[in-house]
Design an enzyme around this catalytic site. Structure first.
Site, PDB file in Angstrom:
ATOM      1  N   LYS A 144      58.525  32.676  40.346  1.00 36.61           N
ATOM      2  CA  LYS A 144      57.260  32.054  39.770  1.00 36.61           C
ATOM      3  C   LYS A 144      57.310  32.086  38.307  1.00 36.61           C
ATOM      4  O   LYS A 144      57.883  32.876  37.791  1.00 36.61           O
ATOM      5  CB  LYS A 144      55.984  32.770  40.282  1.00 36.61           C
ATOM      6  CG  LYS A 144      55.891  32.590  41.867  1.00 36.61           C
ATOM      7  CD  LYS A 144      54.480  33.678  42.103  1.00 36.61           C
ATOM      8  CE  LYS A 144      55.113  35.018  42.292  1.00 36.61           C
ATOM      9  NZ  LYS A 144      54.113  35.957  42.889  1.00 36.61           N
ATOM     10  N   GLU A 146      51.993  28.995  45.443  1.00 35.63           N
ATOM     11  CA  GLU A 146      51.177  29.598  46.489  1.00 35.63           C
ATOM     12  C   GLU A 146      49.672  29.900  45.870  1.00 35.63           C
ATOM     13  O   GLU A 146      49.585  29.577  44.621  1.00 35.63           O
ATOM     14  CB  GLU A 146      51.849  31.024  46.593  1.00 35.63           C
ATOM     15  CG  GLU A 146      52.098  31.883  45.417  1.00 35.63           C
ATOM     16  CD  GLU A 146      52.830  32.994  45.672  1.00 35.63           C
ATOM     17  OE1 GLU A 146      53.341  33.196  46.912  1.00 35.63           O
ATOM     18  OE2 GLU A 146      52.978  33.916  44.792  1.00 35.63           O
ATOM     19  N   SER A 159      53.004  43.327  38.701  1.00 36.94           N
ATOM     20  CA  SER A 159      52.185  41.935  38.686  1.00 36.94           C
ATOM     21  C   SER A 159      50.958  42.379  37.909  1.00 36.94           C
ATOM     22  O   SER A 159      50.894  43.011  36.889  1.00 36.94           O
ATOM     23  CB  SER A 159      52.127  41.272  39.929  1.00 36.94           C
ATOM     24  OG  SER A 159      51.796  39.920  39.949  1.00 36.94           O
ATOM     25  N   HIS A 160      49.919  41.668  38.913  1.00 35.30           N
ATOM     26  CA  HIS A 160      48.537  41.739  38.010  1.00 35.30           C
ATOM     27  C   HIS A 160      47.684  43.182  38.622  1.00 35.30           C
ATOM     28  O   HIS A 160      46.416  43.264  38.204  1.00 35.30           O
ATOM     29  CB  HIS A 160      47.890  40.571  38.640  1.00 35.30           C
ATOM     30  CG  HIS A 160      47.543  40.695  39.861  1.00 35.30           C
ATOM     31  ND1 HIS A 160      48.599  40.523  40.967  1.00 35.30           N
ATOM     32  CD2 HIS A 160      46.379  40.718  40.814  1.00 35.30           C
ATOM     33  CE1 HIS A 160      48.315  40.509  42.379  1.00 35.30           C
ATOM     34  NE2 HIS A 160      46.939  40.828  42.072  1.00 35.30           N
ATOM     35  N   ASP A 172      53.358  40.402  34.090  1.00 39.20           N
ATOM     36  CA  ASP A 172      54.992  39.920  34.072  1.00 39.20           C
ATOM     37  C   ASP A 172      54.934  38.431  33.832  1.00 39.20           C
ATOM     38  O   ASP A 172      56.082  37.917  34.089  1.00 39.20           O
ATOM     39  CB  ASP A 172      55.763  40.043  35.287  1.00 39.20           C
ATOM     40  CG  ASP A 172      55.364  39.828  36.617  1.00 39.20           C
ATOM     41  OD1 ASP A 172      54.116  39.325  36.809  1.00 39.20           O
ATOM     42  OD2 ASP A 172      56.262  39.466  37.334  1.00 39.20           O
ATOM     43  N   LYS A 200      60.889  45.220  41.641  1.00 37.23           N
ATOM     44  CA  LYS A 200      61.307  43.937  42.510  1.00 37.23           C
ATOM     45  C   LYS A 200      62.844  43.661  42.100  1.00 37.23           C
ATOM     46  O   LYS A 200      63.246  43.726  40.753  1.00 37.23           O
ATOM     47  CB  LYS A 200      60.550  42.915  42.445  1.00 37.23           C
ATOM     48  CG  LYS A 200      60.090  42.310  41.005  1.00 37.23           C
ATOM     49  CD  LYS A 200      59.141  41.113  41.141  1.00 37.23           C
ATOM     50  CE  LYS A 200      59.024  40.387  39.875  1.00 37.23           C
ATOM     51  NZ  LYS A 200      57.979  39.332  40.023  1.00 37.23           N
ATOM     52  N   ARG A 240      52.386  34.478  37.002  1.00 36.01           N
ATOM     53  CA  ARG A 240      51.034  33.672  37.213  1.00 36.01           C
ATOM     54  C   ARG A 240      50.645  32.900  36.153  1.00 36.01           C
ATOM     55  O   ARG A 240      50.655  33.282  34.969  1.00 36.01           O
ATOM     56  CB  ARG A 240      50.226  34.599  37.721  1.00 36.01           C
ATOM     57  CG  ARG A 240      50.819  35.353  39.144  1.00 36.01           C
ATOM     58  CD  ARG A 240      49.709  36.272  39.843  1.00 36.01           C
ATOM     59  NE  ARG A 240      50.156  37.000  40.899  1.00 36.01           N
ATOM     60  CZ  ARG A 240      49.240  37.247  42.137  1.00 36.01           C
ATOM     61  NH1 ARG A 240      48.162  36.872  42.063  1.00 36.01           N
ATOM     62  NH2 ARG A 240      50.051  37.995  43.182  1.00 36.01           N
ATOM     63  N   ASP A 273      49.358  36.871  34.056  1.00 39.52           N
ATOM     64  CA  ASP A 273      49.272  38.064  34.388  1.00 39.52           C
ATOM     65  C   ASP A 273      50.366  39.075  33.598  1.00 39.52           C
ATOM     66  O   ASP A 273      50.989  38.613  32.592  1.00 39.52           O
ATOM     67  CB  ASP A 273      49.638  38.364  35.811  1.00 39.52           C
ATOM     68  CG  ASP A 273      50.911  37.925  36.379  1.00 39.52           C
ATOM     69  OD1 ASP A 273      51.508  37.054  35.507  1.00 39.52           O
ATOM     70  OD2 ASP A 273      51.170  38.221  37.323  1.00 39.52           O
ATOM     71  N   SER A 278      48.097  32.065  45.273  1.00 43.62           N
ATOM     72  CA  SER A 278      47.575  33.307  44.382  1.00 43.62           C
ATOM     73  C   SER A 278      47.996  33.036  42.993  1.00 43.62           C
ATOM     74  O   SER A 278      48.367  33.708  41.966  1.00 43.62           O
ATOM     75  CB  SER A 278      48.165  34.471  44.657  1.00 43.62           C
ATOM     76  OG  SER A 278      49.721  34.387  45.022  1.00 43.62           O
TER      77      SER A 278
END
Length: 549
Positions: free
Chosen positions: A411, A392, A147-148, A307, A157, A310, A305, A394
């Site tokens: 997401k 969420e 991710s970030h 992937d 994942k 976000r 980010d 974040s």
């Protein structure tokens, strides 16, 4: 945590990771079987680590992929496995390991054409599109991404056939088997040479962007954005979806300027985050300083980010939006501008997201479902279409198609960015102005999250707290109305504690991936009340530590 003096400044040469050494360590460093810190460990977003400290190496990924192949076989998951990866340096070698092991296990793999990069939401959408209407032969997917996280990190994942993040029941099985394989020096891991794997007939290429871009107008009103003639800017932060923006702009005739087209595994173009580290956090005003400085050049700008799960929304009116603020605006807009949505659709939020969402939900007369931290908790509701939006704090969110059916169950940073443009196009106000309207109606909350160092024992104590640890009847001068250790939305344990009053709340929980615990707090009575909430939360946590020491 004190603000680093270089926060928001461009990265310097001295702060860049040595990428050749990082990749070499992926192959040469091996986890110590007797060291718990070297074990495979799935947190809220999969297994993460770095090759330099023996937490993300060839052995880890080989073991995870063998365990995954065995899990699929045991659970009759025999459709294709969609594979995505982001632009982190360790994603490339981890991709090779995954292909070698999974193809040796005769798993049919679908990978990005030309060894390209694939955003998380594109993998989730591909899974759901493939499985729709099926009763057998289900597909699933993996995304190789931290991710970030900083450039030296890697991540892996798994998304089962429901398309969203795997739950603990699944990841615990994979984690246990993977660690068993590592303990046996990978005996039992099947593997082909990479070139042999590519020729095996089990590896198939696909353009993931084609279906994703084609179907975007089913979830966002792209015509409204085009008709408004908006000038949009985006900084992909060197992430997996960079090429998607050109294709979106071309198909829907949008004016989107990509302000940074560099893909660099050292992420040398980044501005430093609050702690002086390189981190592709599109919700951080320090990491996003470059795009923020250009905000007046665009009607609206946004970032993502690595992937692309976000979003970061930059408005002319307010600069970079706090993720909580944007979630509230998105919810308020969507539930008023989706006439085909059922009036019974739930609104999903994590327990540590802003209570502004609670007030918006009340005004909309829609049911609110508060869940533990982790996007996996929203998956069943987004899959069956009983929840219109899930978000969420974040900067992660997802919502249904315009006709009320599922889009994806992970997401999706792209549609959250485009939704901001739709909001501006339809209402004439950017999301920053939209949030100002909400505060005029409901009040202006102050929100803060702090991270505090914690060892494994302390984190375990925090995660097992019961409501009885709170002995006071008041919090920061107000009567306590709620003490939660289980989420109201699904009665699942939250792995911590939340205490709420009429005008404020705090939550304390251990991090699933770092040696810290987190305190979240929010007040509708101002910054001084917020600080009091945080102080009383820290006092309570210290008492929990002291009581069992």
């Amino acid at each position: 945590m004190a603000l680093h003096p270089l926060a928001g400044h461009p990265a310097t040469e001295e702060q860049l990771d040595n990428i050749p050494r990082l990749v070499a360590a992926y192959y040469t460093n091996r986890p110590d079987k007797s060291a718990p810190e070297h074990a495979v460990m799935f947190g809220t977003s999969g297994h993460r680590g770095s090759s330099l400290n023996c937490t993300f190496n060839d052995a880890h990924i080989a073991a995870i992929c063998q365990a995954l192949a065995e899990y699929r076989l045991a659970n009759n998951i025999d459709g294709p496995l969609f594979v995505g990866m982001d632009t982190h340096a360790l994603s490339e070698p981890a991709f090779i390991t995954a292909v070698e092991v999974l193809s040796a296990n005769q798993v049919q793999l679908v990978v990005e054409a030309g060894r390209g990069y694939t955003p998380t939401p594109a993998v989730s959408l591909a899974i759901l599109n493939y499985n729709r209407g099926r009763t057998s032969g289900f597909a699933d997917g993996i995304v190789i991404t931290p991710s970030h996280n900083p450039p030296q990190d890697g991540g892996f994942k798994y998304n089962p056939p429901h398309g969203g993040p795997a739950d603990n029941q699944v990841t615990d099985q994979i984690q246990t088997r993977a660690n068993d394989l590592i303990a046996k020096d990978l005996q039992g891991v099947k593997r082909l040479d990479f070139n042999q794997a590519l020729r095996s007939g089990y590896v198939h290429e696909r353009d993931f962007a084609e279906d994703y871009v084609l179907q975007l107008d089913q979830v966002v009103d792209m015509q409204a954005i085009a008709s408004a003639g908006l000038k949009l800017g985006t900084d992909p932060l060197g992430g997996a979806g960079l090429a998607y923006w050109d294709r979106i702009a071309e198909r829907y005739k949008l004016d989107i300027q990509v302000v940074n087209r560099r893909v660099d595994p050292a992420f040398s173009f980044m501005h430093l985050d609050k702690d002086g580290k390189i981190r592709m956090d599109c919700s951080s005003p320090y990491a996003m300083a470059g795009l923020i400085s250009m905000k007046d050049q665009f009607d609206l700008a946004f970032g993502n980010d690595a992937d692309f799960d976000r979003h970061g929304i930059v408005c002319k009116s307010s600069g970079l939006m706090n993720p909580n603020h944007y979630l509230a605006v998105a919810i308020d807009y969507l539930y008023r501008h989706r006439p085909q949505w059922s009036d019974k659709l739930k609104i999903g939020k994590t327990l540590v997201s802003s209570s502004m969402i609670d007030r918006v939900a009340g005004a909309l007369n829609r049911p609110l479902a508060e869940m533990p931290v982790g996007f996996k908790w929203f998956v069943p509701y987004m899959l069956d279409g009983s929840m219109g939006f899930a978000g969420e704090e974040s900067a992660g969110g997802i919502f249904l198609r315009r006709d009320g059916t599922s889009w994806a169950t992970d997401k999706d940073g792209i549609i959250l960015c485009l939704l901001a443009a739709e909001i501006l196009a339809v209402t004439g106000k950017d999301p920053g102005q939209g949030y100002q309207g909400l505060t005029d109606k409901f009040g202006a909350p102050s929100y803060k999250r702090i991270d505090v160092a914690a060892n494994a024992t302390q984190k375990k104590r925090l995660s097992s707290m019961t409501p009885e640890v709170v002995t006071s009847k008041q919090l920061a001068g107000e009567t306590i109305e709620q003490i939660l250790t289980r989420a109201p939305g699904n009665d699942a344990a939250i792995g911590g504690l939340k205490v709420a009053t009429q005008n404020g709340w705090f939550a304390a929980r251990p991090s699933g991936t770092e040696s810290v615990y987190k305190i979240y707090a929010e007040s509708f009575k101002g910054d001084s009340h917020l600080q009091l909430l945080i102080e009383e939360a820290q006092t309570l946590v210290n008492q929990v530590f002291d009581a069992e020491s």
